[in-house]
Write a protein that holds these residues in place. Structure first.
Motif, PDB file in Angstrom:
ATOM      1  N   MET A   1     -74.007  14.073 -23.774  1.00 40.68           N
ATOM      2  CA  MET A   1     -73.636  12.656 -24.114  1.00 40.68           C
ATOM      3  C   MET A   1     -74.908  12.278 -24.724  1.00 40.68           C
ATOM      4  O   MET A   1     -75.759  12.248 -23.997  1.00 40.68           O
ATOM      5  CB  MET A   1     -72.777  11.674 -23.571  1.00 40.68           C
ATOM      6  N   THR A   2     -75.109  11.501 -25.909  1.00 40.13           N
ATOM      7  CA  THR A   2     -76.389  11.104 -26.383  1.00 40.13           C
ATOM      8  C   THR A   2     -76.122   9.785 -27.236  1.00 40.13           C
ATOM      9  O   THR A   2     -75.314   9.805 -28.018  1.00 40.13           O
ATOM     10  CB  THR A   2     -77.142  12.219 -27.536  1.00 40.13           C
ATOM     11  N   ASN A   3     -76.964   8.856 -26.835  1.00 37.49           N
ATOM     12  CA  ASN A   3     -76.557   7.335 -27.445  1.00 37.49           C
ATOM     13  C   ASN A   3     -75.395   7.265 -27.989  1.00 37.49           C
ATOM     14  O   ASN A   3     -74.843   6.677 -28.845  1.00 37.49           O
ATOM     15  CB  ASN A   3     -77.352   7.481 -28.685  1.00 37.49           C
ATOM     16  N   GLY A   4     -74.162   7.210 -26.643  1.00 33.38           N
ATOM     17  CA  GLY A   4     -72.987   6.850 -26.971  1.00 33.38           C
ATOM     18  C   GLY A   4     -71.924   7.696 -27.844  1.00 33.38           C
ATOM     19  O   GLY A   4     -71.088   7.410 -28.160  1.00 33.38           O
ATOM     20  N   VAL A   5     -72.609   9.222 -28.064  1.00 36.82           N
ATOM     21  CA  VAL A   5     -71.741  10.006 -28.770  1.00 36.82           C
ATOM     22  C   VAL A   5     -71.443  11.222 -28.065  1.00 36.82           C
ATOM     23  O   VAL A   5     -72.508  11.782 -27.450  1.00 36.82           O
ATOM     24  CB  VAL A   5     -72.435  10.410 -30.309  1.00 36.82           C
ATOM     25  N   TYR A   6     -70.296  11.724 -27.881  1.00 39.25           N
ATOM     26  CA  TYR A   6     -70.222  13.248 -27.526  1.00 39.25           C
ATOM     27  C   TYR A   6     -69.769  14.053 -28.368  1.00 39.25           C
ATOM     28  O   TYR A   6     -68.794  13.715 -29.257  1.00 39.25           O
ATOM     29  CB  TYR A   6     -69.180  12.968 -26.370  1.00 39.25           C
ATOM     30  N   ALA A   7     -70.449  15.038 -28.538  1.00 44.52           N
ATOM     31  CA  ALA A   7     -69.820  16.127 -29.466  1.00 44.52           C
ATOM     32  C   ALA A   7     -69.665  17.592 -28.581  1.00 44.52           C
ATOM     33  O   ALA A   7     -70.133  17.897 -27.579  1.00 44.52           O
ATOM     34  CB  ALA A   7     -70.886  16.645 -30.478  1.00 44.52           C
ATOM     35  N   GLY A   8     -68.503  18.223 -29.068  1.00 46.16           N
ATOM     36  CA  GLY A   8     -68.293  19.491 -28.156  1.00 46.16           C
ATOM     37  C   GLY A   8     -67.321  20.258 -29.164  1.00 46.16           C
ATOM     38  O   GLY A   8     -67.279  20.247 -30.286  1.00 46.16           O
ATOM     39  N   ASN A   9     -66.614  21.395 -28.480  1.00 46.59           N
ATOM     40  CA  ASN A   9     -65.725  22.377 -29.009  1.00 46.59           C
ATOM     41  C   ASN A   9     -64.371  22.014 -28.327  1.00 46.59           C
ATOM     42  O   ASN A   9     -64.489  22.508 -27.147  1.00 46.59           O
ATOM     43  CB  ASN A   9     -66.477  23.864 -29.056  1.00 46.59           C
ATOM     44  N   ALA A  10     -63.266  21.887 -29.152  1.00 47.78           N
ATOM     45  CA  ALA A  10     -61.976  21.524 -28.556  1.00 47.78           C
ATOM     46  C   ALA A  10     -61.514  22.833 -27.846  1.00 47.78           C
ATOM     47  O   ALA A  10     -61.224  22.563 -26.363  1.00 47.78           O
ATOM     48  CB  ALA A  10     -60.856  21.174 -29.501  1.00 47.78           C
ATOM     49  N   SER A  11     -61.641  23.978 -28.201  1.00 47.35           N
ATOM     50  CA  SER A  11     -61.444  25.193 -27.413  1.00 47.35           C
ATOM     51  C   SER A  11     -62.204  25.516 -26.068  1.00 47.35           C
ATOM     52  O   SER A  11     -61.660  25.664 -25.155  1.00 47.35           O
ATOM     53  CB  SER A  11     -61.410  26.240 -28.381  1.00 47.35           C
ATOM     54  N   LYS A  12     -63.615  25.234 -26.406  1.00 48.37           N
ATOM     55  CA  LYS A  12     -64.422  25.617 -25.076  1.00 48.37           C
ATOM     56  C   LYS A  12     -63.930  24.362 -24.023  1.00 48.37           C
ATOM     57  O   LYS A  12     -63.827  24.609 -22.933  1.00 48.37           O
ATOM     58  CB  LYS A  12     -65.827  25.407 -25.551  1.00 48.37           C
ATOM     59  N   ASP A  13     -64.139  23.027 -24.467  1.00 50.41           N
ATOM     60  CA  ASP A  13     -63.974  22.061 -23.527  1.00 50.41           C
ATOM     61  C   ASP A  13     -62.644  21.968 -22.963  1.00 50.41           C
ATOM     62  O   ASP A  13     -62.403  21.623 -21.605  1.00 50.41           O
ATOM     63  CB  ASP A  13     -64.157  20.537 -24.380  1.00 50.41           C
ATOM     64  N   ALA A  14     -61.630  22.203 -23.801  1.00 46.43           N
ATOM     65  CA  ALA A  14     -60.161  22.165 -23.155  1.00 46.43           C
ATOM     66  C   ALA A  14     -59.997  23.408 -21.880  1.00 46.43           C
ATOM     67  O   ALA A  14     -59.284  23.116 -20.986  1.00 46.43           O
ATOM     68  CB  ALA A  14     -59.143  22.785 -24.099  1.00 46.43           C
ATOM     69  N   ALA A  15     -60.881  24.353 -22.052  1.00 50.01           N
ATOM     70  CA  ALA A  15     -60.682  25.266 -20.960  1.00 50.01           C
ATOM     71  C   ALA A  15     -61.041  24.920 -19.511  1.00 50.01           C
ATOM     72  O   ALA A  15     -60.716  25.349 -18.380  1.00 50.01           O
ATOM     73  CB  ALA A  15     -61.564  26.498 -21.253  1.00 50.01           C
ATOM     74  N   ASN A  16     -61.863  23.845 -19.531  1.00 50.96           N
ATOM     75  CA  ASN A  16     -62.251  23.057 -18.249  1.00 50.96           C
ATOM     76  C   ASN A  16     -61.262  21.941 -17.557  1.00 50.96           C
ATOM     77  O   ASN A  16     -61.430  21.855 -16.487  1.00 50.96           O
ATOM     78  CB  ASN A  16     -63.418  22.381 -18.438  1.00 50.96           C
ATOM     79  N   ASP A  17     -60.143  21.600 -18.418  1.00 51.59           N
ATOM     80  CA  ASP A  17     -59.319  20.931 -17.864  1.00 51.59           C
ATOM     81  C   ASP A  17     -57.880  20.980 -18.389  1.00 51.59           C
ATOM     82  O   ASP A  17     -57.409  20.021 -18.752  1.00 51.59           O
ATOM     83  CB  ASP A  17     -60.003  19.333 -18.094  1.00 51.59           C
ATOM     84  N   ARG A  18     -57.307  22.362 -18.211  1.00 51.94           N
ATOM     85  CA  ARG A  18     -56.155  22.507 -18.648  1.00 51.94           C
ATOM     86  C   ARG A  18     -55.652  22.300 -19.883  1.00 51.94           C
ATOM     87  O   ARG A  18     -54.553  21.556 -20.246  1.00 51.94           O
ATOM     88  CB  ARG A  18     -54.953  21.972 -17.487  1.00 51.94           C
ATOM     89  N   GLY A  19     -56.958  22.072 -20.766  1.00 48.01           N
ATOM     90  CA  GLY A  19     -56.544  21.682 -22.168  1.00 48.01           C
ATOM     91  C   GLY A  19     -56.821  20.121 -22.466  1.00 48.01           C
ATOM     92  O   GLY A  19     -56.995  20.079 -23.904  1.00 48.01           O
ATOM     93  N   TRP A  20     -57.123  19.317 -21.626  1.00 52.74           N
ATOM     94  CA  TRP A  20     -56.900  18.166 -21.707  1.00 52.74           C
ATOM     95  C   TRP A  20     -58.444  17.568 -22.248  1.00 52.74           C
ATOM     96  O   TRP A  20     -59.446  18.031 -21.490  1.00 52.74           O
ATOM     97  CB  TRP A  20     -56.526  17.277 -20.637  1.00 52.74           C
ATOM     98  N   LEU A  21     -58.659  16.827 -23.387  1.00 52.66           N
ATOM     99  CA  LEU A  21     -59.982  16.569 -23.762  1.00 52.66           C
ATOM    100  C   LEU A  21     -60.431  15.106 -23.358  1.00 52.66           C
ATOM    101  O   LEU A  21     -61.548  14.738 -23.374  1.00 52.66           O
ATOM    102  CB  LEU A  21     -60.160  16.702 -25.311  1.00 52.66           C
TER     103      LEU A  21
END
Length: 123
Positions: A1-21
Motif C-alpha cells: 500500500m502506498t499513499n492510501g492506494v492498494y494495487a494487486g492482482n485478483a487471481s494472485k491475491d484471492a489465493a491468499n484468502d479463499r478468494g476473498w479480496l
C-alpha cells in the motif's frame, strides 16, 4: 500500500484468502478491510460445485460472470450465466448454491460484511 492506494492482482491475491479480496476479515488498517461489503474473485474448474447449500443468509449477494458458464441454484429455479457480464442478485434469506458448468471466473459482492460468518472450508 502506498499513499492510501492498494494495487494487486485478483487471481494472485484471492489465493491468499479463499478468494476473498475485501471484507471485515482483512486486517484493520488494510484498505481491503470493510464492514460494508465483501468481494470475492472465484476461479472454478468445470464441474466444481458448492458442497452444501447456503441457508440462513443475512446478506444481499451479487455474482457477475467474468468468463465461462456458471449456474446459480435457488430453491425454486436456477439462473444460467453464460455471457461475460451476466449477473444475478439475491436478497437476504434466499438459499442458494452453484455449479461451474465450464471453467469459470466469477466475481461475488456481498453486503454487509458480517463478522463471525464463514462458509465451510470445502466451499
Amino acid at each position: 500500500m502506498t499513499n492510501g492506494v492498494y494495487a494487486g492482482n485478483a487471481s494472485k491475491d484471492a489465493a491468499n484468502d479463499r478468494g476473498w479480496l475485501l471484507g471485515h476479515f482483512k486486517a484493520p488498517g488494510d484498505l481491503r478491510h470493510s464492514r460494508e461489503a465483501e468481494i470475492k474473485w472465484g476461479t472454478h474448474p468445470r464441474g466444481d460445485q458448492r458442497t452444501a447449500w447456503v441457508t440462513g443468509e443475512e446478506r444481499t449477494g451479487l455474482l457477475i460472470l467474468i468468463s465461462g458458464r456458471f449456474r446459480m441454484e435457488f430453491p425454486d429455479h436456477s439462473v444460467l450465466l453464460e455471457e461475460q457480464g451476466d449477473y444475478v442478485v439475491w436478497g437476504p434469506g434466499v438459499n442458494h448454491s452453484w455449479t461451474a458448468e465450464d471453467d469459470s471466473v466469477v466475481m461475488t459482492v456481498r453486503w454487509p460484511s458480517i463478522p463471525g460468518y464463514k462458509a465451510p472450508e470445502t466451499e
